[in-house]
Design an enzyme around this catalytic site. Sequence first.
Site, short mmCIF file in Angstrom:
data_model
loop_
_atom_site.label_atom_id
_atom_site.label_comp_id
_atom_site.label_asym_id
_atom_site.label_seq_id
_atom_site.Cartn_x
_atom_site.Cartn_y
_atom_site.Cartn_z
N TYR A 255 4.11 29.26 42.44
CA TYR A 255 4.10 29.25 43.55
C TYR A 255 2.72 28.81 44.49
O TYR A 255 1.71 29.53 44.39
CB TYR A 255 4.33 30.57 44.41
CG TYR A 255 5.88 31.08 44.12
CD1 TYR A 255 6.77 30.17 43.52
CD2 TYR A 255 6.41 32.43 44.15
CE1 TYR A 255 8.12 30.52 43.08
CE2 TYR A 255 7.62 32.70 44.06
CZ TYR A 255 8.57 32.01 43.56
OH TYR A 255 9.54 32.36 42.98
N ARG B 83 12.63 26.65 58.34
CA ARG B 83 11.89 26.12 57.25
C ARG B 83 12.33 24.50 56.97
O ARG B 83 11.95 23.79 56.45
CB ARG B 83 12.53 26.97 55.94
CG ARG B 83 12.44 26.34 54.57
CD ARG B 83 12.88 27.30 53.59
NE ARG B 83 11.93 28.55 53.67
CZ ARG B 83 12.19 29.61 52.69
NH1 ARG B 83 13.02 29.66 51.81
NH2 ARG B 83 11.15 30.64 52.91
#
Length: 336
Positions: free
Chosen positions: A54, A228
């Site tokens: 990530y 998002r």
Amino acid sequence: MEFRYLGHSGLKVSAVSYGNWVTHGSQVEADQATACVRAALEAGITTFDTADVYANGAAETILGDALAGERRESLEIFTKVYFPTGPGGPNDTGLSRKHISESINASLTRLRTDHVDLYQAHRYDYETPLEETMQAFADVVRAGKALYIGVSEWTPDQLRAGHALATQLGFQLVSNQPKYNALYRIIEAEVVPTSRELGISQVVFSPIDQGILTGKYKPGQPAPEGSRATDTAGGANFIKGSLSDEVLTRVQLLAPLAEAEGLTMAQLAVAWVLQNDNVASAITGGSRPEQVHDNVVAAGKKLLPETLAGIDEALGDVVQADGSLVGKASPTSRLT
């Protein structure tokens, strides 16, 4: 907060956990990410999930910094290994002994801890013998760098083979981390029954399907600013394929069911996931502290049978339940 056992282990985890996939180190600035972690702690969340890939390690660093000063024994910190990290060299990916050994050390440094509670194979590695992978995990456990081992998106056969090797090597394979929500149920046919048999729990991600199940995306309308779907740093790529008008129209039918339960649509989505007794924890995210607090309301909520039936009816044939899709997220060859 409700707490559930992780597999057939003695470890309890918070039924709602906090994960920083996509957001930390990319979509959300460090100060805001830290505020979300603090909100999770305030709300009773003790379980935090991340991965070395990530933001190429930045998400682990931010999480480690945000948790600094907390009593380590009161937390359950999860991370993962598989995908390319660092400069992306030929051994910077996969589940080889080399990559696992180097990755756990790097993750512990970034997380500012001497061990993680759960270390997970982020995908299945078709190019490394499973025996090598599981022996490497056994060594990580024996070295005290991880207490338990889990996997992510593995098939029933892979779970059986991994569990058998873990048993032989003397450590516990306790969890699988799949995508699971009211719209995406591919684990129900075979993964969940196999996991129950083996004593493996699900730690599921995307319980609100990256915001789709909140109802904020309306059919025929542009995505809300700041969502998002508008994140050009990467978040939009993960959600754009799911934003069909057919799906969004069906999701709007969940609003009265949520209202009848005294829940928001996001809370209903998280609560739905937690009705499955093989789910130990639902990983939730959040780019704002109030979203984190909102999700926690779902912990311990028992939905009425008529609500569950109503969700099935509302979503109808847009639900993806094809068990043959399990494992398709694992690349058949390494990415570098």
